[in-house]
Design a protein around this motif. Sequence first.
Motif, short mmCIF file in Angstrom:
data_model
loop_
_atom_site.label_atom_id
_atom_site.label_comp_id
_atom_site.label_asym_id
_atom_site.label_seq_id
_atom_site.Cartn_x
_atom_site.Cartn_y
_atom_site.Cartn_z
N VAL A 37 0.86 -1.18 0.00
CA VAL A 37 0.00 0.00 0.00
C VAL A 37 0.89 1.22 0.00
O VAL A 37 1.86 1.28 0.76
N ASN A 38 0.57 2.19 -0.82
CA ASN A 38 1.31 3.45 -0.84
C ASN A 38 0.58 4.48 0.01
O ASN A 38 -0.64 4.46 0.11
N ILE A 39 1.33 5.38 0.59
CA ILE A 39 0.73 6.50 1.32
C ILE A 39 0.36 7.57 0.31
O ILE A 39 1.16 7.95 -0.54
N ASP A 40 -0.85 8.07 0.40
CA ASP A 40 -1.32 9.17 -0.43
C ASP A 40 -1.04 10.46 0.35
O ASP A 40 -1.83 10.87 1.20
N ASP A 41 0.11 11.07 0.08
CA ASP A 41 0.53 12.24 0.84
C ASP A 41 -0.49 13.37 0.79
O ASP A 41 -0.77 14.00 1.81
N LYS A 42 -1.04 13.63 -0.38
CA LYS A 42 -2.01 14.72 -0.52
C LYS A 42 -3.23 14.46 0.35
O LYS A 42 -3.70 15.35 1.06
N TYR A 43 -3.74 13.24 0.33
CA TYR A 43 -4.89 12.91 1.15
C TYR A 43 -4.54 12.99 2.65
O TYR A 43 -5.31 13.52 3.45
N ALA A 44 -3.37 12.47 3.02
CA ALA A 44 -2.95 12.50 4.42
C ALA A 44 -2.86 13.94 4.93
O ALA A 44 -3.32 14.24 6.03
N ARG A 45 -2.28 14.82 4.13
CA ARG A 45 -2.19 16.23 4.53
C ARG A 45 -3.57 16.84 4.68
O ARG A 45 -3.85 17.57 5.64
N SER A 46 -4.47 16.53 3.75
CA SER A 46 -5.83 17.05 3.81
C SER A 46 -6.57 16.54 5.04
O SER A 46 -7.24 17.30 5.75
N LEU A 47 -6.46 15.24 5.32
CA LEU A 47 -7.10 14.65 6.49
C LEU A 47 -6.61 15.32 7.77
O LEU A 47 -7.40 15.72 8.64
N LEU A 48 -5.29 15.45 7.92
CA LEU A 48 -4.73 16.06 9.11
C LEU A 48 -5.13 17.53 9.23
O LEU A 48 -5.46 18.01 10.32
N ALA A 49 -5.14 18.25 8.11
CA ALA A 49 -5.55 19.67 8.14
C ALA A 49 -7.01 19.80 8.58
O ALA A 49 -7.34 20.68 9.39
N GLN A 50 -7.87 18.92 8.11
CA GLN A 50 -9.28 18.95 8.53
C GLN A 50 -9.40 18.65 10.02
O GLN A 50 -10.19 19.29 10.73
N MET A 51 -8.63 17.70 10.50
CA MET A 51 -8.67 17.38 11.92
C MET A 51 -8.17 18.57 12.76
O MET A 51 -8.74 18.86 13.81
N ILE A 52 -7.15 19.23 12.29
CA ILE A 52 -6.61 20.40 13.00
C ILE A 52 -7.66 21.51 13.05
O ILE A 52 -7.81 22.19 14.07
N GLN A 53 -8.43 21.67 11.98
CA GLN A 53 -9.48 22.71 11.95
C GLN A 53 -10.59 22.42 12.95
O GLN A 53 -11.26 23.35 13.42
N ARG A 54 -10.81 21.15 13.32
CA ARG A 54 -11.86 20.79 14.27
C ARG A 54 -11.30 20.59 15.69
O ARG A 54 -12.00 20.10 16.58
N HIS A 55 -10.06 20.99 15.90
CA HIS A 55 -9.36 20.81 17.17
C HIS A 55 -10.08 21.51 18.33
O HIS A 55 -10.50 22.65 18.22
N GLY A 56 -10.20 20.78 19.44
CA GLY A 56 -10.67 21.37 20.67
C GLY A 56 -12.17 21.43 20.86
O GLY A 56 -12.64 21.90 21.89
N GLY A 57 -12.92 20.92 19.91
CA GLY A 57 -14.38 20.96 20.03
C GLY A 57 -14.90 19.98 21.07
O GLY A 57 -14.15 19.18 21.63
#
Length: 169
Positions: free
Chosen positions: A32-52
């Motif tokens: 399995v290859n890591i999809d860097d673009k998707y991983a960055r997007s997923l983490l960025a979305q999680m960071i945007q929802r931080h602390g809720g």
Amino acid sequence: MSTIRPARTTDVFAMVALLRDQYARSRYVGRVNIDDKYARSLLAQMIQRHGGTHAGATLVNVVETGEGVICGFCAGLLDRVHMIGDRLVAQDIFLVIDEASGSRGSMRLLSQYFQWAEAIPAVLEITLSHTDAIPDGERVGQFYERLGFVRCGALYRRDTAKRGEALAA
């Protein structure tokens, strides 16, 4: 001295690099290859929802060295109990730490995760998990038990590549 702080979207490149390092030890290497673009997007979305404090909210913290290098991170997610309940469960998504930070960095990250989850009245349970994707999973489970967590089930998998090989034979 390292510090724990909330992740910033500019940290996602370093976080994906840590995921790549951990992936190199996994059973998925070469399959399995890591999809860097998707991983960055997923983490960025999680960071945007931080602390809720509601379903879908996250906590994403990083360990940063005194020199500003990201050497680990923890991401947790709030979801409804069994996805349909009227209470929440805090679920760990990622706990990634480099070799230099070791268990001390992990414990500091987990402590922040626990504090966040325990402060939310709607949270019924806090979960920690591991799989056999990384070789030291059982050791991680023992560490979680020493923290007072109890095993609450199991996860099973069936490799479709092996099923395909059997069908071809």
